[in-house]
Design a protein around this motif. Structure first.
Motif, mmCIF file in Angstrom:
data_model
loop_
_atom_site.group_PDB
_atom_site.id
_atom_site.type_symbol
_atom_site.label_atom_id
_atom_site.label_comp_id
_atom_site.label_asym_id
_atom_site.label_seq_id
_atom_site.Cartn_x
_atom_site.Cartn_y
_atom_site.Cartn_z
ATOM 1 N N HIS A 1 6.426 25.679 18.674
ATOM 2 C CA HIS A 1 5.462 26.420 19.280
ATOM 3 C C HIS A 1 6.062 27.919 19.093
ATOM 4 O O HIS A 1 7.045 28.258 19.999
ATOM 5 C CB HIS A 1 4.357 26.083 20.281
ATOM 6 N N ARG B 1 1.745 30.397 18.186
ATOM 7 C CA ARG B 1 1.744 29.111 18.310
ATOM 8 C C ARG B 1 1.920 28.503 17.081
ATOM 9 O O ARG B 1 2.626 27.180 17.014
ATOM 10 C CB ARG B 1 0.714 27.786 19.479
ATOM 11 N N HIS C 1 10.416 22.960 25.081
ATOM 12 C CA HIS C 1 9.133 23.436 25.385
ATOM 13 C C HIS C 1 9.041 24.451 26.024
ATOM 14 O O HIS C 1 9.331 24.612 27.335
ATOM 15 C CB HIS C 1 7.916 22.699 24.782
ATOM 16 N N HIS C 2 7.744 25.631 26.227
ATOM 17 C CA HIS C 2 7.779 26.069 26.766
ATOM 18 C C HIS C 2 6.090 26.168 27.462
ATOM 19 O O HIS C 2 5.084 26.139 26.932
ATOM 20 C CB HIS C 2 7.950 27.958 26.947
HETATM 21 ZN ZN LIG Z 1 4.859 23.807 22.811
#
Ligand SMILES: [Zn+2]
Length: 318
Positions: A42, A85, A130-131
């Motif tokens: 993303h 994203r 991810h974040h």
């Molecule tokens: Zn993500």
């Protein structure tokens, strides 16, 4: 130990520019486990890229006893360049397009190249970085059990998560197009690490992430333990418990939201967690915690509309 930098070609653009994904590899002289780190799937979740850079710097200093570490530090360059994203030209979520399709959409074709590149190396473990939101804490996320998954790979992933010195959360829904789901379906242990805030590099959270990954490599016998590793003041695991992810509560009002708890805090059932006000300052609603839980994070904006979930929790079940 040697490091190698190369590219995986994705497509040639309309301006004839070749679009490609950077690949980093650290290789020991001795055979051993193959670990993958994938980041920036993303585009606005940029911290994983910094984690990979820091990890490779540490490997160069400390060495790799056996095996190989591969990484895609930037899986979605279009999203990264446009601070979004999705794969920008087609607005697809790359993490809903696995295992990919060589004759499919742009993101499905990218997913297929990424997936095949990972499978070709015979991976022992894949960590997808991810974040979440700007206000969020790091946690490890396990796919929920599903009968399409390999039981052995899922159990092994669960074991790996239980060894991680971080909040451990089980996802509440099966995402059949995600990278981890499809790896688990092919018998490859895989975890998602949600490493805190997106958009910018939160240095303490990245240092925390490096330590978590290093500990895994240490357990695999690939690296030496770090003497006195830094220990940022971030939430410790909830007694090693696997928490259940839950989004909510959902608002019925529109207005400005003011939070009363912080990410990482433990809340009890019905504890007030946020208040919604209208633009004259009249209080419309007090939102309450659905259950005993750890606050994982909350929305990036102060504005809410009816139907919006405002917070994410890791439910602590007795
Ligand atoms: Zn993500």
């Amino acid at each position: 130990m040697k490091t190698h930098y190369s590219f995986l070609r994705i497509l040639t653009g309309a301006d004839l520019a070749i679009r490609r994904l950077p690949v980093m590899r650290a290789e020991s002289d001795r055979p051993g486990p193959v670990v993958w780190l994938t980041a920036c799937m993303h585009g606005e979740e940029v911290g994983g890229m910094a984690l990979i850079h820091d990890l490779f710097n540490r490997l160069r200093k400390n060495g790799l006893h056996k095996g190989q570490i591969y990484s895609f530090p930037l899986m979605n360059p279009w999203g990264f360049e446009t601070m979004g994203r999705n794969v920008h030209p087609t607005q697809e979520d790359l993490n809903r397009c696995f295992p990919g399709n060589p004759h499919g959409t742009l993101a499905e074709r990218m997913a297929q190249k990424v997936f095949d590149a990972i499978l070709d190396t015979g991976p022992s473990l894949v960590l997808d970085l991810h974040h979440d939101w700007v206000r969020s804490v790091p946690y490890g996320l396990l796919d929920p059990w599903h009968d399409k998954l390999s039981r052995t790979a899922w159990e092994e992933s669960r074991q790996w998560l239980s060894h991680c010195d971080m909040l451990q959360v089980s996802d509440h829904e099966t995402i059949s197009g995600s990278l981890t789901h499809n790896l688990l379906a092919r018998g490859i242990p895989a975890l998602t690490f949600e490493l805190g805030e997106s958009f910018r590099i939160n240095e303490p959270q990245i240092r925390f992430g490096v330590e978590v990954v290093w500990k895994i490599l240490e357990r695999l016998g690939m690296v030496d333990p770090m003497p006195n590793p830094p220990r940022p003041p971030l939430p410790r695991p909830c007694d090693g418990r696997l928490l259940e992810y839950a989004g909510g509560p959902v608002t019925a009002e529109a207005g400005i939201i003011r939070y009363q708890v912080l990410p990482g805090e433990i809340v009890r059932k019905n504890q007030p967690i946020a208040r919604i006000y209208n633009s004259f300052g009249k209080q419309l609603k007090t939102l309450k915690a659905p259950a005993k839980a750890v606050v994982l994070g909350y929305r990036d904006y102060a504005m809410v509309f009816p139907g919006m979930p405002v917070m994410a929790f890791g439910l602590i079940k007795d």
